[in-house]
Design a protein around this motif. Structure first.
Motif, PDB file in Angstrom:
ATOM      1  N   LYS A  19       0.808  -1.219   0.000  1.00 56.36           N
ATOM      2  CA  LYS A  19       0.000   0.000   0.000  1.00 56.36           C
ATOM      3  C   LYS A  19       0.843   1.272   0.000  1.00 56.36           C
ATOM      4  O   LYS A  19       0.393   2.319   0.459  1.00 56.36           O
ATOM      5  N   ALA A  20       2.066   1.158  -0.487  1.00 57.01           N
ATOM      6  CA  ALA A  20       2.927   2.343  -0.580  1.00 57.01           C
ATOM      7  C   ALA A  20       2.773   2.954  -1.966  1.00 57.01           C
ATOM      8  O   ALA A  20       2.892   2.257  -2.979  1.00 57.01           O
ATOM      9  N   GLU A  21       2.491   4.249  -2.002  1.00 57.02           N
ATOM     10  CA  GLU A  21       2.379   4.951  -3.274  1.00 57.02           C
ATOM     11  C   GLU A  21       3.772   5.377  -3.731  1.00 57.02           C
ATOM     12  O   GLU A  21       4.725   5.446  -2.946  1.00 57.02           O
ATOM     13  N   SER A  22       3.892   5.685  -4.997  1.00 53.18           N
ATOM     14  CA  SER A  22       5.196   6.080  -5.549  1.00 53.18           C
ATOM     15  C   SER A  22       5.711   7.371  -4.935  1.00 53.18           C
ATOM     16  O   SER A  22       6.903   7.626  -4.909  1.00 53.18           O
ATOM     17  N   THR A  23       4.779   8.181  -4.444  1.00 52.99           N
ATOM     18  CA  THR A  23       5.188   9.467  -3.861  1.00 52.99           C
ATOM     19  C   THR A  23       5.498   9.362  -2.365  1.00 52.99           C
ATOM     20  O   THR A  23       5.949  10.327  -1.760  1.00 52.99           O
ATOM     21  N   ASP A  24       5.223   8.202  -1.773  1.00 48.98           N
ATOM     22  CA  ASP A  24       5.450   8.035  -0.333  1.00 48.98           C
ATOM     23  C   ASP A  24       6.939   7.982  -0.018  1.00 48.98           C
ATOM     24  O   ASP A  24       7.732   7.359  -0.739  1.00 48.98           O
ATOM     25  N   LYS A  25       7.287   8.642   1.072  1.00 46.12           N
ATOM     26  CA  LYS A  25       8.649   8.501   1.588  1.00 46.12           C
ATOM     27  C   LYS A  25       8.757   7.157   2.295  1.00 46.12           C
ATOM     28  O   LYS A  25       7.884   6.782   3.073  1.00 46.12           O
ATOM     29  N   ARG A  26       9.848   6.434   2.022  1.00 44.84           N
ATOM     30  CA  ARG A  26      10.000   5.110   2.597  1.00 44.84           C
ATOM     31  C   ARG A  26      11.134   5.120   3.625  1.00 44.84           C
ATOM     32  O   ARG A  26      12.093   5.875   3.508  1.00 44.84           O
ATOM     33  N   PRO A  27      11.037   4.250   4.614  1.00 42.02           N
ATOM     34  CA  PRO A  27      12.073   4.220   5.648  1.00 42.02           C
ATOM     35  C   PRO A  27      13.357   3.593   5.117  1.00 42.02           C
ATOM     36  O   PRO A  27      13.360   2.861   4.127  1.00 42.02           O
ATOM     37  N   ALA A  28      14.469   3.907   5.812  1.00 39.77           N
ATOM     38  CA  ALA A  28      15.741   3.247   5.517  1.00 39.77           C
ATOM     39  C   ALA A  28      15.705   1.864   6.159  1.00 39.77           C
ATOM     40  O   ALA A  28      15.553   1.736   7.374  1.00 39.77           O
ATOM     41  N   VAL A  29      15.824   0.821   5.327  1.00 37.84           N
ATOM     42  CA  VAL A  29      15.655  -0.555   5.789  1.00 37.84           C
ATOM     43  C   VAL A  29      16.902  -1.345   5.422  1.00 37.84           C
ATOM     44  O   VAL A  29      17.565  -1.095   4.407  1.00 37.84           O
ATOM     45  N   ALA A  30      17.233  -2.330   6.250  1.00 40.73           N
ATOM     46  CA  ALA A  30      18.358  -3.214   5.987  1.00 40.73           C
ATOM     47  C   ALA A  30      17.929  -4.654   6.206  1.00 40.73           C
ATOM     48  O   ALA A  30      16.962  -4.936   6.930  1.00 40.73           O
ATOM     49  N   ALA A  31      18.639  -5.553   5.568  1.00 37.37           N
ATOM     50  CA  ALA A  31      18.429  -6.992   5.757  1.00 37.37           C
ATOM     51  C   ALA A  31      19.581  -7.542   6.585  1.00 37.37           C
ATOM     52  O   ALA A  31      20.750  -7.177   6.371  1.00 37.37           O
ATOM     53  N   TYR A  32      19.267  -8.405   7.536  1.00 38.66           N
ATOM     54  CA  TYR A  32      20.254  -8.974   8.440  1.00 38.66           C
ATOM     55  C   TYR A  32      20.109 -10.488   8.393  1.00 38.66           C
ATOM     56  O   TYR A  32      18.996 -11.022   8.317  1.00 38.66           O
ATOM     57  N   ALA A  33      21.235 -11.185   8.477  1.00 42.26           N
ATOM     58  CA  ALA A  33      21.207 -12.651   8.529  1.00 42.26           C
ATOM     59  C   ALA A  33      21.941 -13.105   9.783  1.00 42.26           C
ATOM     60  O   ALA A  33      23.063 -12.658  10.062  1.00 42.26           O
ATOM     61  N   TYR A  34      21.295 -13.996  10.547  1.00 45.30           N
ATOM     62  CA  TYR A  34      21.865 -14.518  11.785  1.00 45.30           C
ATOM     63  C   TYR A  34      21.921 -16.037  11.710  1.00 45.30           C
ATOM     64  O   TYR A  34      21.081 -16.690  11.062  1.00 45.30           O
ATOM     65  N   SER A  35      22.914 -16.594  12.371  1.00 44.09           N
ATOM     66  CA  SER A  35      22.974 -18.046  12.496  1.00 44.09           C
ATOM     67  C   SER A  35      21.902 -18.503  13.469  1.00 44.09           C
ATOM     68  O   SER A  35      21.270 -17.699  14.156  1.00 44.09           O
ATOM     69  N   ASP A  36      21.722 -19.815  13.530  1.00 43.40           N
ATOM     70  CA  ASP A  36      20.734 -20.370  14.448  1.00 43.40           C
ATOM     71  C   ASP A  36      21.086 -20.034  15.893  1.00 43.40           C
ATOM     72  O   ASP A  36      20.210 -19.935  16.762  1.00 43.40           O
ATOM     73  N   GLY A  37      22.380 -19.812  16.167  1.00 42.53           N
ATOM     74  CA  GLY A  37      22.806 -19.458  17.520  1.00 42.53           C
ATOM     75  C   GLY A  37      22.778 -17.977  17.803  1.00 42.53           C
ATOM     76  O   GLY A  37      23.199 -17.545  18.881  1.00 42.53           O
ATOM     77  N   GLY A  38      22.308 -17.149  16.836  1.00 44.21           N
ATOM     78  CA  GLY A  38      22.169 -15.726  17.056  1.00 44.21           C
ATOM     79  C   GLY A  38      23.374 -14.904  16.659  1.00 44.21           C
ATOM     80  O   GLY A  38      23.439 -13.709  16.953  1.00 44.21           O
ATOM     81  N   HIS A  39      24.363 -15.519  15.945  1.00 40.68           N
ATOM     82  CA  HIS A  39      25.547 -14.783  15.495  1.00 40.68           C
ATOM     83  C   HIS A  39      25.242 -14.050  14.195  1.00 40.68           C
ATOM     84  O   HIS A  39      24.666 -14.634  13.259  1.00 40.68           O
ATOM     85  N   LEU A  40      25.621 -12.767  14.109  1.00 38.30           N
ATOM     86  CA  LEU A  40      25.370 -11.987  12.897  1.00 38.30           C
ATOM     87  C   LEU A  40      26.292 -12.470  11.789  1.00 38.30           C
ATOM     88  O   LEU A  40      27.528 -12.435  11.910  1.00 38.30           O
ATOM     89  N   LEU A  41      25.709 -12.918  10.687  1.00 38.77           N
ATOM     90  CA  LEU A  41      26.478 -13.408   9.553  1.00 38.77           C
ATOM     91  C   LEU A  41      26.737 -12.310   8.529  1.00 38.77           C
ATOM     92  O   LEU A  41      27.829 -12.230   7.961  1.00 38.77           O
ATOM     93  N   ALA A  42      25.747 -11.483   8.285  1.00 41.49           N
ATOM     94  CA  ALA A  42      25.883 -10.404   7.302  1.00 41.49           C
ATOM     95  C   ALA A  42      24.704  -9.451   7.439  1.00 41.49           C
ATOM     96  O   ALA A  42      23.645  -9.822   7.966  1.00 41.49           O
ATOM     97  N   TYR A  43      24.926  -8.235   6.963  1.00 42.87           N
ATOM     98  CA  TYR A  43      23.805  -7.303   6.861  1.00 42.87           C
ATOM     99  C   TYR A  43      24.113  -6.325   5.748  1.00 42.87           C
ATOM    100  O   TYR A  43      25.286  -6.058   5.420  1.00 42.87           O
ATOM    101  N   SER A  44      23.058  -5.782   5.146  1.00 47.69           N
ATOM    102  CA  SER A  44      23.232  -4.853   4.041  1.00 47.69           C
ATOM    103  C   SER A  44      21.981  -4.006   3.914  1.00 47.69           C
ATOM    104  O   SER A  44      20.857  -4.531   4.008  1.00 47.69           O
ATOM    105  N   PRO A  45      22.124  -2.702   3.683  1.00 45.94           N
ATOM    106  CA  PRO A  45      20.940  -1.849   3.495  1.00 45.94           C
ATOM    107  C   PRO A  45      20.266  -2.134   2.157  1.00 45.94           C
ATOM    108  O   PRO A  45      20.927  -2.531   1.179  1.00 45.94           O
TER     109      PRO A  45
END
Length: 695
Positions: A19-45
């Motif tokens: 439901k986001a329109e083309s004129t809507d301002k969007r938040p700065a979002v990143a993707a994060y990957a964690y191991s099953d034990g909770g260790h950060l493997l990678a992240y990228s905006p």
């Protein structure tokens, strides 16, 4: 560690902002990957198209990966997993097997989530202060270079479901009027904490208001458990103080950010509001400071937590945290002065601002005249050792070459040639680490001889030679001069009269400064606003100095009324019908209860700068009190015998007395101040006892 010869796995992640329109301002979002034990493997905006790639280390065995989509990090390091989840991050769980292609993830983000990510930031700011008591006066100094930990406290609708059923039932019985409001006993160390927290006025007021609320009372008396809990949530402002008092150990919190205090004790940090507490965050603070290079001390962590939580914190508003730990290191008070360029501010005498001295305050100009000039707004004179406080624009040293000042004084009416310089030593302190020890060092400001000029004092530099400025003594480290009016620089003491204090400026070579040529202005304070900013006016303002201003040539001149005289107190013999109590035994006879007892006394000061307090006690009970200005000095009070015998009876006493012992106590209080406190050494006192006995 040997480097893996397995290729990395590329995981493509895309966000679909529903439901986001083309004129809507969007938040700065990143993707994060964690191991099953909770260790950060990678992240990228995520890029402009809402897509990114995560390069994950390959594994020889199947592995579980937790992919989290959430707000991009505001910090240098990505937030912890629990913090991301608190911010409303979206999770996806994957199993990656060797040889299998990594799936492409397209994660839908609903409007209530992505709009929250856009609007969920909240500015938390405040000041950490240490309150120092000196001569009965409280002064706040900034706690610099400390760490402020910011915690979010669970809101009431999260806390309430966690309360055990017996607590809910206890609260229900209290609001229904079945039980008195007493804390529940609890097991272990928590019990001591609960019992140690005494009920305060806010808790009692909230309890009475809650018990008088019809909806709450009805829900407590007849509603289901769910209905009662909902009623508690709807009346959160009434319930929170009760929760603080009765059940403080059930409140939980989570660390959501840290901030460092600057030289003025200020801190600021953007936080994300909790996704499950989106309205206004409920915040709790701790303050820590590292001493001796390795020893971290907790300066502020008040308990119970529920009693010291900033409920519904309005983002961007100022939080003031007062620490009392004696180990807290402080810096010199910051002067957020609002003035023109190249200013010199004559701030105060001791801790008494010039904005409350007649002749130096624009707000008092309408009621100031030759008869009260130099007194405080309350009519008090000055005495003892006076310590002027000055503040200087850094531009004087940095750009204009002005490095020194001199303070001098003379009696009113004397020619300018009679100005005598203040020559008592003045210094500041700075703190530095030497090996593992914290060392305080004095930095001398003067007196110094520079060129042809003596008794000059250095304008304090903005930064000490090493380390940081600190306040070792609230009085000494804020003074810019010392004027002992009781010795008057070795001359006759100033018992009563006007004096002038003169402030002059000198350059690095000791030459007198032409303030007009350099664009320098003297200022005096006018008021301090709610943010701590000192508003000022030029000392040349004609509203000052009884119409002439305070600037004379290149100097600023302040007039003060000094008085170092002692008070006198004397109680005369009480009398009945012209007969006084005898000095030997103090017995005063009377015939009837209607006889009048006259009690005279003298409370005086040579120039009227005093107040008095007169108290008569029968046994242990007060029966008469009087107070006010000494004025002409002669006073008396008349009461009937019946009044003195029956007024304010002690518990269990009936019918009054026929024979009773009385004491008269007279205190005369000098009004003179040194700016830090009233000079009580000039007070007077007297006491007398008498007995009323039926003849």
């Amino acid at each position: 560690m040997a480097k893996s010869d397995l290729p990395s796995i590329t995981l493509r992640v895309a966000a679909e902002f529903l439901k986001a329109e083309s004129t809507d301002k969007r938040p700065a979002v990143a993707a994060y990957a964690y191991s099953d034990g909770g260790h950060l493997l990678a992240y990228s905006p995520l890029g402009e198209k809402g897509e990114t790639k995560l390069e994950l280390p390959a594994s020889r065995e199947a592995s579980a990966v937790r992919v989290v989509l959430g707000p991009a990090p505001e910090e240098k390091e990505p937030p912890a997993l629990d913090e991301l989840l608190r911010r409303g991050a979206i999770e996806r769980h994957l199993t990656l097997r060797p040889g299998d292609a990594a799936p492409d993830l397209r994660i839908p983000v609903f409007p209530d989530v992505w709009r929250y990510w856009l609007l969920g930031l909240c500015l938390v700011k405040g000041t950490v202060l240490k309150r120092v008591l000196r001569n009965g006066v409280s002064v706040d100094f900034p706690v610099c270079h400390a760490t402020v930990e910011i915690y979010e406290v669970d809101p009431l609708w999260i806390v309430l479901p966690k309360l055990p059923p017996y607590v809910i039932d206890h609260l229900r019985d209290i609001l229904a009027g079945k039980l008195p409001p007493q804390p529940l006993p609890g097991p272990g160390p928590a019990e001591a904490e609960i019992n140690a927290h005494q009920v305060d006025a806010a808790s009692l007021d909230a309890l009475h208001a809650a018990a008088g609320n019809q909806k709450l009372r009805f829900a407590a008396m007849s509603g289901s458990a769910q209905m009662f809990q909902q009623a508690l949530v709807e009346h959160a402002p009434l319930i929170r103080p009760i929760l603080c008092w009765l059940y403080p150990r059930f409140v939980t919190m989570q660390l959501i950010g840290t901030a460092a205090t600057d030289e003025c004790g200020h801190f600021a940090r953007f936080i994300f509001k909790g996704f499950h507490n989106p309205d206004q965050p409920d915040l709790y603070f701790k303050v820590k400071q590292r001493l001796f290079g390795f020893f971290e001390v907790t300066l502020y962590a008040p308990t119970p937590i529920a009693c010291h939580t900033w409920w519904d914190y309005p983002c961007g508003t100022e939080v003031t945290l007062h620490v009392s730990n004696p180990l807290a290191m402080t810096c010199k008070p910051c002067a957020p002065v609002i003035a023109g360029n190249n200013w010199v501010l004559f701030t105060a005498i001791g801790n008494h601002s010039l904005d409350d001295i007649r002749g130096a305050a624009t707000t008092l100009s309408g009621s100031s005249h030759a008869g009260n000039v130099g007194l405080t707004g309350g009519g008090a004179p000055w005495g003892g050792v006076l310590m002027p406080r000055l503040d200087f624009d850094n531009a004087l040293r940095d750009s204009l070459g002005v490095k020194y000042y001199r303070l001098s004084w003379k009696r009113d009416g004397e020619p300018d040639s009679q100005y005598k310089p203040l020559n008592a030593a003045i210094s500041r302190h700075y703190a530095q680490m030497i090996a593992s020890d914290l060392v305080l060092t004095a930095y001398s400001l003067g007196p110094q001889v520079v060129g042809a000029q003596g008794n000059l004092f250095e304008i304090p530099p903005a930064v000490p030679p090493v380390g940081q400025w600190t306040v070792a003594d609230a009085v000494e480290d804020t003074a810019n001069g010392k004027f002992d009016t009781t010795t008057a620089m070795g001359g006759a003491p100033i018992l009563d009269g006007l004096v002038q204090l003169r402030l002059e400026l000198f350059d690095a070579a000791g030459a007198a400064v032409n303030i007009g040529a350099l664009g320098i202005d003297y200022y005096v304070p006018t008021y301090v606003d709610g943010g701590g900013n000192i508003h000022t006016t030029k000392a040349s303002d004609p509203l000052l100095g009884l119409g002439a201003g305070l600037v004379q040539g290149n100097a600023m001149v302040l007039t003060l009324h000094v008085n170092n005289e002692h008070c006198s107190a004397h109680i005369g013999a009480p009398m009945v019908g012209g007969t006084g109590a005898d000095d030997c035994c103090g017995v005063l006879g009377y015939h009837t209860d209607s006889d009048n007892v006259t009690m005279p006394w003298q409370a005086s000061h040579p120039h009227g700068f005093a107040t008095y307090g007169f108290l008569v006690k029968r046994g242990a009970r007060d029966v008469l009190s009087d107070s006010g200005a000494v004025g002409g000095g002669s006073f008396s009070q008349t009461r009937t015998v019946g009044d003195l015998m029956t007024t304010n009876p002690a518990p269990g006493c009936t019918g009054g007395c026929t024979v009773a012992g009385f004491t008269e106590n007279l205190s005369v209080y000098a009004m003179a101040t040194n700016g830090w406190g009233r000079l009580s050494n000039y007070d007077g006192w007297d006491a007398r006892a008498f007995v009323l006995s039926h003849l």
